[in-house]
Design an enzyme around this catalytic site. Structure first.
Site, PDB file in Angstrom:
ATOM      1  N   SER A 136       0.853  -1.186   0.000  1.00 19.40           N
ATOM      2  CA  SER A 136       0.000   0.000   0.000  1.00 19.40           C
ATOM      3  C   SER A 136       0.891   1.239   0.000  1.00 19.40           C
ATOM      4  O   SER A 136       1.662   1.442   0.938  1.00 19.40           O
ATOM      5  CB  SER A 136      -0.895  -0.027   1.245  1.00 19.40           C
ATOM      6  N   LYS A 162      -1.264  -1.078  -4.358  1.00 21.07           N
ATOM      7  CA  LYS A 162      -2.392  -0.228  -3.944  1.00 21.07           C
ATOM      8  C   LYS A 162      -1.851   1.182  -3.788  1.00 21.07           C
ATOM      9  O   LYS A 162      -0.826   1.385  -3.145  1.00 21.07           O
ATOM     10  CB  LYS A 162      -2.970  -0.761  -2.639  1.00 21.07           C
ATOM     11  N   LYS A 164      -2.916   5.230  -2.685  1.00 24.32           N
ATOM     12  CA  LYS A 164      -3.907   6.073  -2.025  1.00 24.32           C
ATOM     13  C   LYS A 164      -4.323   7.165  -3.002  1.00 24.32           C
ATOM     14  O   LYS A 164      -3.484   7.719  -3.725  1.00 24.32           O
ATOM     15  CB  LYS A 164      -3.295   6.709  -0.775  1.00 24.32           C
ATOM     16  N   ASP A 189      -7.131   3.227  -2.980  1.00 23.90           N
ATOM     17  CA  ASP A 189      -7.804   3.354  -1.677  1.00 23.90           C
ATOM     18  C   ASP A 189      -8.047   4.838  -1.403  1.00 23.90           C
ATOM     19  O   ASP A 189      -7.107   5.626  -1.294  1.00 23.90           O
ATOM     20  CB  ASP A 189      -6.927   2.741  -0.582  1.00 23.90           C
ATOM     21  N   GLU A 214     -11.144   1.019  -2.958  1.00 23.44           N
ATOM     22  CA  GLU A 214     -11.389   0.778  -1.537  1.00 23.44           C
ATOM     23  C   GLU A 214     -11.977   2.029  -0.891  1.00 23.44           C
ATOM     24  O   GLU A 214     -11.449   3.130  -1.056  1.00 23.44           O
ATOM     25  CB  GLU A 214     -10.042   0.400  -0.890  1.00 23.44           C
ATOM     26  N   ASP A 239     -13.610  -0.986   3.688  1.00 18.89           N
ATOM     27  CA  ASP A 239     -12.634  -1.058   4.779  1.00 18.89           C
ATOM     28  C   ASP A 239     -13.290  -0.426   6.008  1.00 18.89           C
ATOM     29  O   ASP A 239     -13.934  -1.116   6.810  1.00 18.89           O
ATOM     30  CB  ASP A 239     -11.350  -0.317   4.330  1.00 18.89           C
ATOM     31  N   LYS A 263      -9.574  -6.206   8.704  1.00 12.65           N
ATOM     32  CA  LYS A 263      -8.489  -5.845   9.620  1.00 12.65           C
ATOM     33  C   LYS A 263      -8.887  -6.360  10.993  1.00 12.65           C
ATOM     34  O   LYS A 263      -9.977  -6.032  11.480  1.00 12.65           O
ATOM     35  CB  LYS A 263      -8.287  -4.329   9.686  1.00 12.65           C
ATOM     36  N   GLY A 291      -3.933  -3.692   6.478  1.00  5.44           N
ATOM     37  CA  GLY A 291      -2.824  -3.430   7.396  1.00  5.44           C
ATOM     38  C   GLY A 291      -2.999  -2.103   8.109  1.00  5.44           C
ATOM     39  O   GLY A 291      -3.759  -1.236   7.659  1.00  5.44           O
TER      40      GLY A 291
HETATM   41  O1  OSB Z   1      -6.866   2.374   4.699  1.00  4.58           O
HETATM   42  O2  OSB Z   1      -5.921   0.499   4.560  1.00  4.58           O
HETATM   43  C1  OSB Z   1      -5.937   1.652   4.996  1.00  4.58           C
HETATM   44  C2  OSB Z   1      -2.712   2.367   6.921  1.00  4.58           C
HETATM   45  C3  OSB Z   1      -3.221   3.068   7.981  1.00  4.58           C
HETATM   46  C4  OSB Z   1      -4.563   3.322   8.065  1.00  4.58           C
HETATM   47  C5  OSB Z   1      -5.412   2.891   7.058  1.00  4.58           C
HETATM   48  C6  OSB Z   1      -4.923   2.170   5.979  1.00  4.58           C
HETATM   49  C7  OSB Z   1      -3.542   1.934   5.891  1.00  4.58           C
HETATM   50  C8  OSB Z   1      -2.881   1.277   4.771  1.00  4.58           C
HETATM   51  C9  OSB Z   1      -1.516   0.709   5.034  1.00  4.58           C
HETATM   52  O3  OSB Z   1      -3.327   1.273   3.661  1.00  4.58           O
HETATM   53  C10 OSB Z   1      -1.414  -0.770   4.979  1.00  4.58           C
HETATM   54  C11 OSB Z   1      -0.103  -1.248   5.567  1.00  4.58           C
HETATM   55  O4  OSB Z   1       0.916  -1.230   4.854  1.00  4.58           O
HETATM   56  O5  OSB Z   1      -0.100  -1.652   6.746  1.00  4.58           O
HETATM   57 MG    MG Z   2      -8.154   1.262   3.475  1.00  3.08          MG
END
Ligand code: OSB
Ligand code: MG
Length: 379
Positions: A136, A162, A164, A189, A214, A239, A263, A291
């Site tokens: 991510s 992924k 953002k 995401d 996402e 999510d 999660k 994550g």
């Molecule tokens: O939206 O999935 C998410 C990290 C912190 C808070 C929200 C998210 C995330 C990630 C990181 O996308 C995933 C990772 O590498 O742990």
């Molecule tokens: Mg997310």
């Protein structure tokens, strides 16, 4: 087993990179690490997903500490526990605060599996011996920077990328990624950055053949997402708005998503995560493991959960070296050709390194029946 002692440590750990999402930037990571000990002195480990600020869910490190100290630990201490599924039962009088619950519930799962001498994955019913992982990638200073970071991770073998997105960092960015990486499994995401007014833009993203988008809409929404899913071809993955089995059931019924990111921390622990997994499987909804930029203990729990058979899409559980100079477990989590080999040792299968943990600990408190520090829970 009987939980006789709980140690709550607050750690500060330097991240190798800043992580920017539509809700804000995470720099150095602070989190709670939980150690539970039973009547024989055996221990189990859990990690909270909560950050310093309530920008992903409403929980923070401080609300977790409060919940653990004043409610969850007192409710657990000295109870006879045959199976970790009982922990969510014990916590059920207390509403939400899922990350606080998960932090200690996962520690009990680890302890349980260690006491049985079996891997946590096996205790959960997981069969996969290796899991497929993606990465991510946060919002960068420029598209050129982003393309370089993607290139590095594709070369390292990660199975999907992924990125953002947020208003102003979406269509053109994805277009440029697709120009350079036409076939890489790619998803976006939004962390809730859009509304139904953005349907025209979200529709245009259909041309990029994304695996999924996402959480495009409200962090507590499943109604608008159902409407959006009717308008776009790209599968929606939820999510933030899935906090429980009940949320999952309703989202599936409404058609709010085709995929769910599970999660452990967001849903309150491994028992609830497994129930959500099973329900999704029954309904043909694919899941993957999200994550929270976890250190080794939380990462290890994610790996164990990902061995269940409906985790058919690559998760966000990247290798330790992506985040940290040195993780808090031995061995560290290694990704090879986009896969993590599931450890075969008892419990989480990685050993928390106490020497490293002590160096990173900024506060520590031990709770036991003897200390009398706990309020009693309602009977
Ligand atoms: O939206 O999935 C998410 C990290 C912190 C808070 C929200 C998210 C995330 C990630 C990181 O996308 C995933 C990772 O590498 O742990
Ligand atoms: Mg997310």
């Amino acid at each position: 087993m009987i939980i006789k002692e709980v140690i709550v440590r607050r750690l500060r750990m330097k991240m190798k990179f800043q992580f920017t999402t539509s809700f804000g930037t995470i720099e150095d990571k602070e989190f709670l690490l939980i150690e539970v000990k039973d009547e024989n002195g055996n221990n189990g480990w859990g990690e909270s997903g909560a950050f310093q600020a309530p920008w992903y869910t409403e929980e923070t490190i401080e609300t977790n500490r409060h919940m653990l100290e004043d409610f969850l630990i007192p409710a657990l201490l000295n109870k006879e526990i045959e199976h970790p599924d009982q922990v969510s039962e014990i916590f059920s009088p207390y509403k939400r605060n899922n990350m606080a619950k998960a932090a200690i519930e996962t520690a009990v799962w680890d302890l349980y599996a260690r006491n049985k001498g079996i891997p946590l994955a096996t205790a959960l019913g997981g069969m996969n011996t290796k899991i497929e992982v993606g990465v991510s990638i946060g919002i960068q200073d420029s598209v050129e920077d982003l393309l370089r970071v993607i290139d590095r991770h594709v070369n390292e073998g990660y199975k999907r990328i992924k990125v953002k997105i947020m208003p102003g960092w979406d269509y053109d960015v994805i277009r440029k990624i697709r120009q350079q990486f036409p076939t890489v499994p790619l998803m976006a995401d939004a962390n809730s950055a859009y509304t139904l007014n953005d349907i025209p833009l979200l529709k245009r993203l259909d041309e990029f053949n994304l695996m999924m988008i996402e959480q495009p809409l409200g962090s507590d929404d499943i109604i608008d997402h159902a409407q959006l899913q009717k308008e776009i071809r790209t599968p929606i993955c939820l999510d933030e708005s899935i906090l429980s089995y009940e949320d999952t059931r309703k989202a599936i019924e409404l058609g709010s998503c085709k995929i769910i990111n599970i999660k452990i921390s967001r849903v309150g622990g491994l028992t609830e995560a497994k129930r959500i997994h099973d329900l999704c499987k029954e309904h043909g909804i694919a899941v993957w493991c999200g994550g929270m930029l976890e250190a080794g203990v939380g990462r290890a729990h994610n790996i164990a959960l990902s061995t269940l058979d409906n985790f058919i899409l690559p998760g966000d559980t990247a290798g330790s070296s992506r985040y940290w100079e040195r993780d808090i477990i031995d061995p560290e989590v290694v990704v090879e050709d986009g896969y993590i080999t599931v450890p075969e040792g008892p419990g989480i299968g990685y050993e928390p390194n106490l020497e490293i943990i002590r160096k990173l600990t900024i506060s520590e408190k031990t709770y036991s029946t003897k200390s009398g520090a706990c309020l009693s829970p309602p009977e």
